[in-house]
Design a protein around this motif. Structure first.
Motif, short mmCIF file in Angstrom:
data_model
loop_
_atom_site.label_atom_id
_atom_site.label_comp_id
_atom_site.label_asym_id
_atom_site.label_seq_id
_atom_site.Cartn_x
_atom_site.Cartn_y
_atom_site.Cartn_z
N HIS A 57 4.32 3.56 28.50
CA HIS A 57 4.54 4.68 28.76
C HIS A 57 5.89 5.01 28.15
N GLY A 58 6.01 6.45 27.43
CA GLY A 58 6.99 6.96 27.47
C GLY A 58 7.86 5.90 26.59
N VAL A 59 7.01 5.55 24.86
CA VAL A 59 7.68 4.94 24.04
C VAL A 59 6.94 5.11 22.62
N ALA A 60 7.15 5.31 21.71
CA ALA A 60 7.59 5.82 20.74
C ALA A 60 7.55 4.61 19.53
N LEU A 61 6.20 4.43 18.36
CA LEU A 61 6.28 3.63 17.44
C LEU A 61 7.11 4.45 16.27
N ASN A 62 7.98 3.70 16.04
CA ASN A 62 8.68 4.49 15.02
C ASN A 62 8.77 3.66 13.72
N PHE A 63 8.37 4.25 12.23
CA PHE A 63 7.78 3.96 10.82
C PHE A 63 8.70 4.28 9.82
N THR A 64 8.48 3.68 8.56
CA THR A 64 9.48 3.89 7.50
C THR A 64 7.98 4.78 6.56
N CYS A 65 8.68 4.85 5.48
CA CYS A 65 8.32 4.52 4.67
C CYS A 65 7.80 6.60 4.12
N MET A 66 7.79 7.23 4.84
CA MET A 66 7.42 9.37 5.01
C MET A 66 7.56 9.18 3.85
N GLU A 67 8.77 9.59 2.92
CA GLU A 67 8.63 10.08 2.05
C GLU A 67 7.87 9.78 1.02
N MET A 68 7.27 7.76 0.55
CA MET A 68 6.99 7.61 -0.56
C MET A 68 5.70 7.76 -1.11
N ARG A 69 5.14 7.78 -2.14
CA ARG A 69 3.75 8.31 -2.56
C ARG A 69 3.39 7.44 -3.52
N ASP A 70 2.46 7.08 -3.41
CA ASP A 70 1.07 6.00 -3.99
C ASP A 70 2.01 6.08 -5.66
N CYS A 71 1.84 7.23 -5.99
CA CYS A 71 1.76 7.72 -7.53
C CYS A 71 3.54 7.35 -8.76
N GLU A 72 4.16 6.53 -7.27
CA GLU A 72 5.54 6.30 -7.59
C GLU A 72 5.57 5.19 -7.91
N GLN A 73 5.19 4.20 -7.26
CA GLN A 73 5.10 2.93 -6.84
C GLN A 73 4.62 1.58 -8.45
N GLN A 74 5.29 1.20 -8.59
CA GLN A 74 5.09 0.16 -10.10
C GLN A 74 3.78 -0.29 -9.30
N GLU A 75 2.82 -0.26 -10.77
CA GLU A 75 1.19 -0.54 -10.83
C GLU A 75 0.94 -1.72 -10.31
N ASN A 76 2.06 -2.92 -10.67
CA ASN A 76 2.18 -5.09 -10.26
C ASN A 76 2.56 -4.59 -8.84
N ALA A 77 2.59 -4.19 -8.42
CA ALA A 77 3.35 -3.78 -7.00
C ALA A 77 2.02 -4.10 -6.17
N ASP A 78 0.91 -3.12 -7.06
CA ASP A 78 -0.71 -3.42 -5.84
C ASP A 78 -0.13 -2.84 -4.51
N CYS A 79 0.41 -1.45 -4.23
CA CYS A 79 0.49 -1.47 -2.50
C CYS A 79 0.41 -0.13 -2.71
N SER A 80 0.31 0.70 -1.46
CA SER A 80 -0.25 2.17 -1.20
C SER A 80 0.64 2.43 0.06
N PRO A 81 1.72 2.67 -0.03
CA PRO A 81 2.89 3.57 1.33
C PRO A 81 2.42 4.70 1.83
N GLN A 82 1.37 5.95 0.47
CA GLN A 82 0.28 6.24 1.32
C GLN A 82 -0.32 6.14 2.42
N GLY A 83 -1.56 4.94 1.72
CA GLY A 83 -2.32 4.21 2.70
C GLY A 83 -1.67 3.69 3.93
N LEU A 84 -0.57 3.21 4.12
CA LEU A 84 0.12 2.15 5.21
C LEU A 84 -0.03 3.19 5.79
#
Length: 145
Positions: A57-84
């Protein structure tokens, strides 16, 4: 928080549950699967752990990478910051937990700001209760930014 945990445990008739949190949650640099608590068949799914998790109660999850977009990631990284971010937003909504956030990279461009604003809305999952701009420095206040 400890007093609240203790009172909740006593109210349920399980005073021992109010002594402390999970003992098998691992260390800072451990993968979830290497812990007793977070792995797929972990202790997070026991009666005690459910009690403990329902007492943040009264806590929040603090998460990072809100500014990152999938289209800006290297293809070989195979990652999805937007999906995460979407997964985290949906999980905090399901858990009825507040979500706070921060940027991961030092960015001053309109695309990054637009992504923060887009991910910060409640349209897809949980909206943000707070945002921390990391790396606040004089560059942010330059005319181009």
């Amino acid at each position: 928080m400890k007093a609240s945990l203790k009172a909740s445990a006593e109210a349920l008739g399980n005073p021992a549950w109010g002594q402390d949190g999970p003992h098998d949650s691992g260390e800072y640099n451990q993968f979830p699967e290497d812990t007793g608590f977070f792995r797929n068949d972990g202790t997070w799914n026991t009666e005690y752990e459910q009690f403990f998790l329902e007492c943040k109660h009264g806590v929040a999850l603090n998460f990072t990478c809100m500014e990152m977009r999938d289209c800006e990631q290297q293809e070989n990284a195979d990652c999805s910051p937007q999906g995460l971010v979407h997964q985290v937003k949906m999980a905090t909504k399901a858990a009825d937990t507040e979500l706070a956030s921060e940027n991961a990279l030092e960015r001053y461009d309109a695309a990054a700001l637009g992504q923060v604003l887009a991910t910060g809305t409640a349209a897809a999952g949980s909206g943000l209760s707070a945002f921390t701009y990391l790396r606040l420095n004089k560059r942010l206040f330059e005319e181009d930014n």
